[in-house]
Design a protein around this motif. Structure first.
Motif, PDB file in Angstrom:
ATOM      1  N   ALA A  41     -10.594 -74.017  51.283  1.00 19.90           N
ATOM      2  CA  ALA A  41      -9.674 -73.824  50.160  1.00 19.90           C
ATOM      3  C   ALA A  41     -10.416 -73.985  48.831  1.00 19.90           C
ATOM      4  O   ALA A  41     -10.225 -73.196  47.894  1.00 19.90           O
ATOM      5  CB  ALA A  41      -8.510 -74.803  50.248  1.00 19.90           C
ATOM      6  N   ARG A  42     -11.267 -74.995  48.741  1.00 20.11           N
ATOM      7  CA  ARG A  42     -12.030 -75.231  47.515  1.00 20.11           C
ATOM      8  C   ARG A  42     -12.976 -74.066  47.244  1.00 20.11           C
ATOM      9  O   ARG A  42     -13.132 -73.631  46.107  1.00 20.11           O
ATOM     10  CB  ARG A  42     -12.811 -76.555  47.626  1.00 20.11           C
ATOM     11  CG  ARG A  42     -13.648 -76.874  46.435  1.00 20.11           C
ATOM     12  CD  ARG A  42     -12.801 -77.171  45.213  1.00 20.11           C
ATOM     13  NE  ARG A  42     -13.669 -77.499  44.090  1.00 20.11           N
ATOM     14  CZ  ARG A  42     -13.459 -77.133  42.858  1.00 20.11           C
ATOM     15  NH1 ARG A  42     -12.358 -76.481  42.555  1.00 20.11           N
ATOM     16  NH2 ARG A  42     -14.297 -77.444  41.905  1.00 20.11           N
ATOM     17  N   ALA A  43     -13.608 -73.544  48.298  1.00 20.34           N
ATOM     18  CA  ALA A  43     -14.496 -72.388  48.140  1.00 20.34           C
ATOM     19  C   ALA A  43     -13.709 -71.188  47.618  1.00 20.34           C
ATOM     20  O   ALA A  43     -14.189 -70.448  46.751  1.00 20.34           O
ATOM     21  CB  ALA A  43     -15.179 -72.055  49.465  1.00 20.34           C
ATOM     22  N   GLY A  44     -12.500 -71.001  48.104  1.00 15.19           N
ATOM     23  CA  GLY A  44     -11.646 -69.911  47.618  1.00 15.19           C
ATOM     24  C   GLY A  44     -11.319 -70.078  46.140  1.00 15.19           C
ATOM     25  O   GLY A  44     -11.354 -69.111  45.364  1.00 15.19           O
ATOM     26  N   GLU A  45     -10.985 -71.324  45.734  1.00 13.59           N
ATOM     27  CA  GLU A  45     -10.702 -71.596  44.322  1.00 13.59           C
ATOM     28  C   GLU A  45     -11.922 -71.291  43.456  1.00 13.59           C
ATOM     29  O   GLU A  45     -11.806 -70.701  42.378  1.00 13.59           O
ATOM     30  CB  GLU A  45     -10.297 -73.064  44.136  1.00 13.59           C
ATOM     31  CG  GLU A  45      -8.956 -73.423  44.737  1.00 13.59           C
ATOM     32  CD  GLU A  45      -8.694 -74.927  44.725  1.00 13.59           C
ATOM     33  OE1 GLU A  45      -9.542 -75.680  44.177  1.00 13.59           O
ATOM     34  OE2 GLU A  45      -7.663 -75.341  45.260  1.00 13.59           O
ATOM     35  N   LEU A  46     -13.100 -71.693  43.945  1.00 15.38           N
ATOM     36  CA  LEU A  46     -14.322 -71.442  43.191  1.00 15.38           C
ATOM     37  C   LEU A  46     -14.612 -69.945  43.075  1.00 15.38           C
ATOM     38  O   LEU A  46     -15.039 -69.468  42.020  1.00 15.38           O
ATOM     39  CB  LEU A  46     -15.502 -72.188  43.810  1.00 15.38           C
ATOM     40  CG  LEU A  46     -15.443 -73.717  43.689  1.00 15.38           C
ATOM     41  CD1 LEU A  46     -16.573 -74.350  44.493  1.00 15.38           C
ATOM     42  CD2 LEU A  46     -15.509 -74.149  42.238  1.00 15.38           C
ATOM     43  N   HIS A  47     -14.368 -69.197  44.143  1.00 11.84           N
ATOM     44  CA  HIS A  47     -14.552 -67.747  44.094  1.00 11.84           C
ATOM     45  C   HIS A  47     -13.592 -67.124  43.074  1.00 11.84           C
ATOM     46  O   HIS A  47     -13.980 -66.224  42.320  1.00 11.84           O
ATOM     47  CB  HIS A  47     -14.346 -67.117  45.479  1.00 11.84           C
ATOM     48  CG  HIS A  47     -15.517 -67.279  46.398  1.00 11.84           C
ATOM     49  ND1 HIS A  47     -16.704 -66.626  46.208  1.00 11.84           N
ATOM     50  CD2 HIS A  47     -15.675 -68.045  47.502  1.00 11.84           C
ATOM     51  CE1 HIS A  47     -17.552 -66.965  47.155  1.00 11.84           C
ATOM     52  NE2 HIS A  47     -16.949 -67.843  47.968  1.00 11.84           N
ATOM     53  N   ASP A  48     -12.342 -67.593  43.029  1.00  9.86           N
ATOM     54  CA  ASP A  48     -11.377 -67.106  42.049  1.00  9.86           C
ATOM     55  C   ASP A  48     -11.856 -67.410  40.629  1.00  9.86           C
ATOM     56  O   ASP A  48     -11.761 -66.570  39.725  1.00  9.86           O
ATOM     57  CB  ASP A  48      -9.995 -67.725  42.276  1.00  9.86           C
ATOM     58  CG  ASP A  48      -9.327 -67.233  43.551  1.00  9.86           C
ATOM     59  OD1 ASP A  48      -9.771 -66.189  44.100  1.00  9.86           O
ATOM     60  OD2 ASP A  48      -8.361 -67.893  43.995  1.00  9.86           O
ATOM     61  N   GLN A  49     -12.372 -68.616  40.417  1.00 11.36           N
ATOM     62  CA  GLN A  49     -12.885 -68.982  39.096  1.00 11.36           C
ATOM     63  C   GLN A  49     -14.078 -68.110  38.710  1.00 11.36           C
ATOM     64  O   GLN A  49     -14.205 -67.680  37.569  1.00 11.36           O
ATOM     65  CB  GLN A  49     -13.291 -70.454  39.057  1.00 11.36           C
ATOM     66  CG  GLN A  49     -12.124 -71.417  39.037  1.00 11.36           C
ATOM     67  CD  GLN A  49     -12.587 -72.873  39.015  1.00 11.36           C
ATOM     68  OE1 GLN A  49     -13.772 -73.177  39.031  1.00 11.36           O
ATOM     69  NE2 GLN A  49     -11.620 -73.779  38.981  1.00 11.36           N
TER      70      GLN A  49
END
Length: 154
Positions: A41-49
């Protein structure tokens, strides 16, 4: 201490999985799965950022390019605006200043200047000269000691 205990101590929870032991009250597989899900989930948030920041960076760089172009255009226009008057106008101004330089202590009216220089004394011609004298006064070449009188600045 056995080799298994030594490895377990060094590896912590990960070592417990390899040794088939439980971590706390939950089996290590559950803890590992939860951590994996959180990390995903954190990796997904970072990709979105990253996507958002990449887009913002592209827009900002585009704006900088537009501003650089605008600055160049403004600089060119400003340089064009500071160019000297066309030769015929520069000559007319120079004739006026030279006429005042021949009599630096004397103030003249427009008509007197025209007569002295052999210029036409009709109203349109004198209005053009008044306009030029006003400009030369604003630029600091002449002074106006009285209404309608002009003199070279000392």
């Amino acid at each position: 201490m056995t080799d298994a205990e030594l490895v377990s101590r060094r590896l912590g929870a990960v070592g417990a999985v390899h040794l088939g032991e439980d971590v706390g009250h939950e089996p290590f597989g559950t803890v590992f799965r939860d951590q994996h899900d959180e990390t995903t989930a954190r990796a997904g948030e970072l990709h979105d950022q990253i996507e958002h920041l990449t887009s913002a960076l592209a827009k900002t760089e585009g704006r900088l390019a537009d501003l650089a172009t605008a600055r160049k255009v403004i600089a060119e226009v400003a340089l064009a605006g500071t160019e000297s008057e066309p030769p015929e106008l520069t000559t007319a101004y120079q004739v006026i200043v030279n006429a005042f330089n021949t009599h630096p202590d004397q103030a003249f009216r427009v008509r007197e200047r025209h007569e002295l220089l052999g210029m036409p004394t009709d109203d349109p011609a004198m209005n053009v000269t008044r306009s030029r004298l006003g400009r030369l006064t604003r630029q600091g070449f002449l002074t106006q000691p009285g209404r309608g009188l002009y003199q070279i600045r000392a």
